[in-house]
Scaffold this active site. Structure first.
Site, mmCIF file in Angstrom:
data_model
loop_
_atom_site.group_PDB
_atom_site.id
_atom_site.type_symbol
_atom_site.label_atom_id
_atom_site.label_comp_id
_atom_site.label_asym_id
_atom_site.label_seq_id
_atom_site.Cartn_x
_atom_site.Cartn_y
_atom_site.Cartn_z
ATOM 1 N N ALA A 90 68.800 54.821 8.118
ATOM 2 C CA ALA A 90 69.573 54.189 8.063
ATOM 3 C C ALA A 90 69.248 52.831 7.258
ATOM 4 O O ALA A 90 67.646 52.782 7.725
ATOM 5 C CB ALA A 90 69.955 53.700 9.758
ATOM 6 N N PRO A 91 70.175 51.977 6.991
ATOM 7 C CA PRO A 91 71.769 52.594 6.567
ATOM 8 C C PRO A 91 71.813 53.039 5.402
ATOM 9 O O PRO A 91 73.206 52.823 5.123
ATOM 10 C CB PRO A 91 72.069 50.365 6.894
ATOM 11 C CG PRO A 91 70.860 49.792 5.474
ATOM 12 C CD PRO A 91 70.072 50.618 6.239
ATOM 13 N N CYS A 134 58.089 49.412 3.327
ATOM 14 C CA CYS A 134 58.224 49.043 2.178
ATOM 15 C C CYS A 134 56.689 47.363 2.820
ATOM 16 O O CYS A 134 57.375 45.891 3.408
ATOM 17 C CB CYS A 134 60.316 47.710 2.022
ATOM 18 S SG CYS A 134 60.039 47.765 4.295
ATOM 19 N N GLY A 184 70.961 53.961 2.170
ATOM 20 C CA GLY A 184 70.556 53.139 0.804
ATOM 21 C C GLY A 184 70.096 53.893 -0.047
ATOM 22 O O GLY A 184 70.281 55.148 -1.942
ATOM 23 N N ALA A 209 64.239 59.404 8.791
ATOM 24 C CA ALA A 209 64.806 57.238 9.010
ATOM 25 C C ALA A 209 65.593 57.031 7.983
ATOM 26 O O ALA A 209 65.148 56.092 6.879
ATOM 27 C CB ALA A 209 63.110 57.459 8.876
HETATM 28 C C1 LIG Z 1 62.982 51.457 6.119
HETATM 29 S S1 LIG Z 1 63.722 51.807 7.406
HETATM 30 C C2 LIG Z 1 64.398 53.573 6.701
HETATM 31 C C3 LIG Z 1 65.694 52.331 4.956
HETATM 32 C C4 LIG Z 1 66.644 53.034 4.881
HETATM 33 N N1 LIG Z 1 66.133 54.479 3.996
HETATM 34 C C5 LIG Z 1 66.987 53.448 3.727
HETATM 35 O O1 LIG Z 1 67.414 53.214 2.633
HETATM 36 O O2 LIG Z 1 68.494 52.092 4.034
HETATM 37 C C6 LIG Z 1 63.230 53.157 8.555
HETATM 38 C C7 LIG Z 1 64.280 53.382 9.719
HETATM 39 O O3 LIG Z 1 63.370 54.307 10.504
HETATM 40 C C8 LIG Z 1 64.295 54.546 11.449
HETATM 41 N N2 LIG Z 1 63.388 54.922 12.443
HETATM 42 C C9 LIG Z 1 61.932 54.340 13.471
HETATM 43 N N3 LIG Z 1 61.448 55.174 14.393
HETATM 44 C C10 LIG Z 1 62.055 56.295 13.927
HETATM 45 C C11 LIG Z 1 61.325 57.568 14.115
HETATM 46 N N4 LIG Z 1 60.057 57.889 14.899
HETATM 47 N N5 LIG Z 1 62.249 58.885 13.789
HETATM 48 C C12 LIG Z 1 63.041 58.475 12.750
HETATM 49 N N6 LIG Z 1 63.579 57.354 12.499
HETATM 50 C C13 LIG Z 1 63.140 56.098 13.074
HETATM 51 C C14 LIG Z 1 64.717 53.225 11.653
HETATM 52 O O4 LIG Z 1 65.651 53.022 12.822
HETATM 53 C C15 LIG Z 1 65.207 52.768 10.571
HETATM 54 O O5 LIG Z 1 66.484 52.724 9.734
#
Ligand SMILES: C[S@@+](CC[C@H](N)C(=O)[O-])C[C@H]1O[C@@H](n2cnc3c(N)ncnc32)[C@H](O)[C@@H]1O
Length: 755
Positions: A450-451, A573, A453, A448
């Protein structure tokens, strides 16, 4: 000052030091003591430029007095005293503005301390800042992937707002009839700066007085004598006030914590605190909610009572009644819904909970991560300093992080930023990547991402070798992910967009997997205050369920045969147990081939092995929690797993495990499903069948047709061959019967007609 000082950028305390501090705190049990400790830390965490300034022609005695006056202003219970202090503060400011600046630095809360860093200071910093690399770093920080440039000022302003549980009168003065209506945080109605500044109105009054009465040769001597006398009076008053402040500061601190002194005795003359009756509460409601100062006082009283219920509780009142009142007041004071206020309150001892809520009102420091694919930290720092950015390494635990104190240019639009030399990124976001420690040449999945980092951080650690699959279920978010991957020059990243639960079907065999899971964001409330009101019990249940599904798929995507890795890092987080320890514990139960290992992080609070009657796998204490009020970074959680070869044995039956461990399940019911073993196959088949039905394709086999109706895969395996055999026998019988009939018929015809 204690809490403000704590939230100032300072070295992250290593775990053992943190624990020592906790032990000390437990034994001393005095906020006064905490304040003293914080003061020491404050001094050590001052930035070099300011230290330089302080040593240049400052009057330490006045500085101390001023500092104490600030404390007095904060804790005073009397409106008169408060007014007096303000008045006097103003006068002092007129006498010496430099002194105020020092006080602010010492108190560690105000941006003014840094606003006037001059060229000389900058040059000195340029010379000294990176000479001994990370060694001089004192830092700890927050998350900024989506930093709004307009917010920079706020982010840089530093921790100046704080719950001043002892300054009711000041509060009243500033917000005379403020009432707690709705869920808006009362912090917003509080003065943005408690620390006096050079622009204090009262500071002008003396000047104007003096101007009115013009100085002439005739009155000069008399005026001079009068001024001397006035100065002497003021000095006396100062001294008196300082002593008073020191005394009251201690008193107030103790009464806030409501804890016993060193001898184990409580303050004399402290009375029991009676909670409002239901009628009084009704009246309060009818009047549009309680007044701010009433809530503050009640919170302080409840904290005190909860520290020694026997002694301070009103007659017939139980602990839970005080807790209920306190959480309700916390909710209205800070603007949370009552459910979340209670959920977060339960994570900490009473007075620490207040510190947590306080820290959520203060922005975390701005930090950036050097992109080592494009530059070195030293060169980046130099380039940014040349542009007027005031920065410093974050801390010894990272050799790529920089904390930005102040910038004359938008930090998200410098040529260095656009050229991909750095990523605006919270310090907490470095942690899971450090824990995962991807190696050059490996095959890594960021489930998971996006974006991006963490993806780009991993690509850099892998020196642009091997491959990082950066996945995110949200296609729209993969645009910013791709943009960051390109900007930072990551050449080993493949961006994809699957639901994480489709792994490892879509691809597997990874050396390492990072699951930075979607979560409630209770660790980043200072950045997104909407979390305070928009999270319900159901949200936590759904999130926890999704996280459990994702973590099993993440585990299954790791190859245990990896020569260099075989690791999974799970992070969020969020600070809630349902999204962290409960998920990790669930994974341990469902996948006997994984075990927790040390994260390798130097600091952080151990995860809960027991929580509110639930007992998790004891190894859960190897996971790490990070808190805004302890580490001055976003609330965060990191767990690291080692994935080993699957054993033939089946995982323990869920019900037994739940009884054994008492671990939490989704919605408090029996666990619905993981993606695992025979049980999981049924769900997978059902979803396949549904997908095919949606496409109008007929179900290909009887197994799939019956999967998901009611039969289990195992029973189908036996039942279907039996059914086939029966069909066969029936067909044989039918055939034999027809054959017999036709033979009889033929024989009859033959006999009758001789054909
Ligand atoms: C906490 S953010 C990730 C931040 C990222 N790791 C970074 O450091 O920039 C969680 C991400 O999980 C994605 N997400 C939500 N449900 C998901 C799923 N079932 N499978 C994969 N990604 C998912 C969301 O779109 C979101 O971008």
């Amino acid at each position: 000052m204690g809490r403000r000082a704590k939230n100032k950028q300072g070295d992250p305390r290593p775990l053992n030091e943190f624990q020592e501090k906790r032990d000390r705190r437990d034994s001393s049990k005095k906020l006064g003591k905490r304040k003293a400790e914080a003061t020491e830390e404050d001094v050590t965490s001052k930035r070099p430029a300011k230290k330089l300034k302080e040593t240049e022609g400052k009057k330490p005695t006045t500085k101390t007095k001023e500092g104490k006056k600030v404390a007095f202003a904060k804790i005073s219970d009397s409106a008169n005293k408060s007014a007096l202090v303000k008045d006097k503060k103003g006068k002092r400011k007129q006498e010496s503005e430099d002194e105020d600046e020092d006080v602010m630095v010492e108190d560690g809360g105000s941006s003014e301390g840094w606003e006037d860093v001059d060229e000389d200071d900058l040059k000195t910093q340029r010379k000294s800042l990176f000479q001994d690399s990370d060694d001089d770093a004192d830092g700890f920080v927050g998350d900024l992937d989506d930093l709004e440039i307009e917010d920079d000022d706020d982010m840089l302003r530093g921790p100046v707002q704080e719950l001043d549980l002892g300054s009711d009168d000041e509060e009243e003065e500033l917000v005379p009839a403020a009432r707690l209506k709705g869920k808006r945080s009362k912090q917003l109605e509080r003065p943005s700066k408690i620390i006096p500044t050079g622009s204090d109105d009262s500071s002008d009054s003396d000047a104007s007085e003096d101007e009115d009465d013009k100085v002439t040769m005739a009155n000069m001597e008399a005026r001079s004598r009068a001024l001397d006398a006035k100065a002497a009076r003021e000095a006396e008053l100062d001294l008196e006030e300082t002593q008073q402040a020191a005394l009251e500061g201690e008193d107030d601190a103790e009464s806030f914590d409501g804890e016993a002194d060193e001898d184990g005795d409580v303050e004399d003359g402290t009375e029991a605190f009676e909670l409002p009756t239901p009628e009084e509460r009704e009246q309060e409601k009818a009047a549009g909610g309680p007044q701010v100062h009433i809530v503050q006082r009640r919170m302080r009283e409840c904290v005190r009572v909860l520290s020694n219920l026997k002694r301070y509780a009103g007659t017939g009142r139980s602990r839970s009644e005080y807790i209920q009142q306190l959480t309700s007041d916390i909710a209205s004071y800070y603007g949370y819904n009552e459910f979340l206020a209670e959920k977060l309150f339960q994570l900490f001892p009473v007075s620490e909970a207040i510190e947590f809520f306080e820290a959520n009102e203060i922005p975390r420091p701005v930090t950036i991560r050097t992109n080592t694919l494009r530059t070195r930290r030293r060169d980046l720092a130099q380039a940014l300093i040349n542009r007027g950015v005031n920065l410093e390494p974050i801390g010894k635990w990272t050799n790529v992080g920089l904390q930005v104190f102040e910038s004359s240019v938008p930090i998200g639009a410098t040529p260095e930023y656009l050229a991909g030399h750095y990523m605006l990124q919270a310090a907490s976001s470095f942690l899971p990547v450090i824990a995962l420690a991807p190696q050059p040449g490996e095959r890594v999945l960021d489930m998971a991402s996006a974006p991006g980092g963490k993806t780009t951080h991993m690509a850099a650690l892998m020196q642009n070798t091997g491959v990082v699959f950066a996945n995110d279920a949200n296609k729209a978010r993969t645009k910013s992910l791709s943009a960051n991957v390109h900007r930072l020059g990551c050449k080993n990243v493949v961006v994809c967009s699957y639901d994480g639960r489709e792994f490892p079907k879509v691809m597997g065999g990874f050396d390492r997997v990072l699951l930075d899971a979607p979560c409630s964001g209770t660790g980043v409330i200072s950045k997104d205050a909407s979390v305070k009101t928009n999270k319900s019990d159901r949200d936590f249940s759904l999130l926890s369920h999704l996280q459990k599904q994702l973590i099993l798929c993440a585990i299954d995507s790791v190859t245990p045969d990896s020569k260099t890795g075989g690791y999974l890092v799970y992070s969020t987080c969020s600070v809630t147990v349902d999204e962290n320890e409960a998920v990790v514990d669930y994974a341990l139960r469902k996948r006997p081939n994984v075990k927790l290992v040390e994260t390798g992080l130097e600091f952080g609070v151990p995860g809960y092995a027991k929580y509110r009657g639930k007992t998790f796998n004891p190894s859960v204490s190897m996971t790490r929690r990070f808190y805004p009020h302890v580490h001055n970074m976003d609330g965060f959680y990191v767990a690291k797993f080692k994935v080993e070869k699957r054993l033939k044995t089946k995982p323990k039956e869920e019900s037994t495990v739940d009884v054994d461990t008492g671990a939490m399940d989704v919605d408090g019911e029996a666990e619905p499903s993981g993606f695992n073993s025979d049980e999981d196959r049924e769900y997978i088949e059902e979803s396949k069948r549904k997908a095919m039905k949606a496409k109008g394709t007929p179900c290909p086999s009887p197994e799939k047709a019956c999967a998901g109706i009611s039969c289990r895969q195992g029973s189908c395996m036996i039942f279907l061959p039996v059914l086939r055999l029966m069909y066969f026998l029936l067909a044989l019988i039918t055939f034999s019967f027809y054959d017999f009939i036709s033979r009889v018929y033929c024989f009859t015809i033959h006999c009758a007609y001789g054909v």
